[in-house]
Design an enzyme around this catalytic site. Structure first.
Site: not given
Ligand SMILES: [Zn+2]
Length: 510
Positions: A259, A264, A271, A282, A342, A344, A346
């Protein structure tokens, strides 16, 4: 970054002045157990005038020894059942910092071999801890220069292997650079370019998917996450594909999805209240996998093939942004309702895993992994530890258990979480309109089983669910959540650790 240069030293005479080193660093639980009389006598003599010797890191004036400096960093508490090999790493970092502050350029590191098996890798862990201590942020190096702190670090021992440690550290430097760097310097396009340059002249096969049509066709969930980033050329998504294949016969194949959410914002589920700070980190999963490939390319282990896909995307917000409630069909043909923009990571991983699944179908003894800073829940649950969640095939093959054992040895500890039937009930779309729901609409940190149930989603959305224990082609799949372990120290801007690179490398080459 200037490579940390470890050197194997076999001759005890290296501790003396004039033999190439300018400080002797001793990391030990027992000075008397070192078996080097000159050091034992000096340290014990020093104790008479300084009670700190043997209790905290101390520099002793040591005429005749390298550089006239003897730095003793005690490893206390080794008999405590709760302690592990990280004690040695901590002591080594303290010793190294004293050497740095004292002006040494070529320290010689000596680590005592403790009789307990759990400290078997004490020297390697100490050396890698020195690498961790020396790493400096890429932005800082680019602004202020990148001079190596030490010309070399000698490792006086027979149990370590400098070539292996140098390759591990080269991979870790790449991983830290990719993970730690701010979101414009390390945008998705820049991340891909940084990898291509790092792999130049290596044995790796590397390609980058850049075309928007191809991305949207082959990585539809990933492209949904990046939908509002396509309008800004430098923020556009990329998928980096990297492959290492040993010469000769292959006995094991490994597939890694990383990932790489380079920033993010949370997307439309933005957020709030300061929760966005630190979200340039991230991308730690893609960074660790990228570093692992670098290490493999340097050491060229026999018998293995390792394939990686890195999903690099900015979860931006704007009028084009994907929103919660949308139903998007994954690469594996599974219709996914978005439960929260959020969640995202996965989505990015599911498409990567689907491609790896297809490659794994024809591979010899395949094991698949996803590596990601995925959930706040894992941090709430385990603090700074990595968690793994396995499918039935991986559990049957004890992949998680093996990773845990290796992690303990190498100072990269891991917790094994069990995937349960409850995890599947969390991804049911109540309307029945979609095949599955990507997530609930609350932060994972307040969601029961918040780091386990994403593995159920990943299995379904990637098509891996069809490769369970009773399938014609079973596939071992292990999801690795590093949200708690990817950085150390400051929760927002602490140093990247490159975890779980060392453990994965040891697993592949064991
Ligand atoms: Zn997110």
């Amino acid at each position: 970054m200037a490579q940390v240069n470890f050197i194997d030293v076999k001759d005890n005479d290296a501790i003396f002045e004039g033999n190439g080193y300018d400080a002797v660093l001793v990391v030990t639980s027992d000075i008397d157990a070192l078996g080097i009389d000159e050091i034992r006598l000096l340290a014990n003599h020093g104790k008479n005038i300084d009670a700190r010797i043997g209790r905290s890191p101390t520099l002793l004036f040591a005429p005749g020894l390298a550089g006239g400096r003897l730095i003793v960093s005690p490893v206390n508490d080794t008999d405590n059942d709760c302690q592990d090999v990280r004690l040695y790493g901590d002591a080594a970092r303290q010793a190294l910092q004293v050497a740095l502050d004292a002006g040494a350029k070529r320290p010689l590191l000596i680590v005592n071999q403790h009789q307990s098996d759990k400290y078997r890798q004490a020297l390697s862990v100490s050396a890698l801890a020195c690498g961790q201590q020396l790493w400096q942020a890429l932005e800082r190096r680019e602004a202020l220069g990148d001079e190596a702190a030490f010309e070399a670090i000698g490792l006086l021992a027979t149990s370590a292997n400098a070539a292996v440690l140098n390759a591990m550290e080269a991979g870790r430097i790449l991983a830290r650079d990719l993970c730690g760097t701010e979101p414009e310097r390390m945008s998705a396009t820049a991340f891909a370019q940084y990898c291509v340059e790092a792999y130049q002249d290596s044995c790796l096969k590397v390609s980058v998917v850049e075309d928007r049509d191809v991305l949207e066709r082959d990585y539809p969930l990933l492209s949904a996450v990046g939908r509002s980033s396509f309008g800004v050329p430098r923020h556009q998504p990329r998928v980096v594909k990297v492959e290492y294949c040993a010469e000769g016969e292959i006995s094991h194949s490994y597939f890694f999805a990383g990932k790489g959410v380079v920033y993010d914002t949370g997307g439309a589920d933005i957020k709030i209240a300061g929760g966005m700070a630190g979200m340039s980190r991230d991308k730690g999963g893609a960074a660790a996998v990228a570093g692992l490939m670098k290490t493999l390319s340097m050491l060229k282990p026999k018998g293995v093939r390792v394939v990686a896909e890195l999903g690099l995307v900015r979860n931006s917000i704007g009028s084009e942004a994907f929103v919660t409630d949308e139903i998007i069909t994954s690469h594996a043909g599974v219709r996914v309702r978005i439960g929260n923009t959020d969640a995202e990571g996965r989505l990015v991983l599911a498409d990567l895993l689907s491609h790896l699944r297809i490659k794994a179908e024809k591979a010899v003894s395949p094991q698949l992994f996803s590596v990601a800073t995925l959930t706040g829940h894992v941090v709430r649950c385990y603090g700074s530890y990595t968690a793994v969640v396995e499918n039935s095939v991986a559990r049957e093959n004890q992949v998680g258990l093996r990773l845990q054992t290796i992690g303990d040895e190498w100072g990269e500890p891991i917790e094994v979480s069990r995937l349960r039937r409850d995890d599947y009930s969390k991804i049911v779309d109540p309307s029945g309109a979609a095949d599955i729901l990507s997530s609930n609409n609350a932060p994972s940190s307040v969601t029961a089983r918040g780091h386990q149930y994403p593995a159920a989603f990943l299995l379904k959305a990637s098509g891996l669910e069809a490769h369970g224990l009773t399938a014609a082609t079973p596939m071992a799949y292990t999801h690795v959540d590093i949200a708690g372990s990817a950085t150390e120290g400051d929760p927002l801007y602490g140093k990247p650790t490159a975890a779980p690179l060392v453990g994965l490398f040891a697993h592949i080459t064991a």
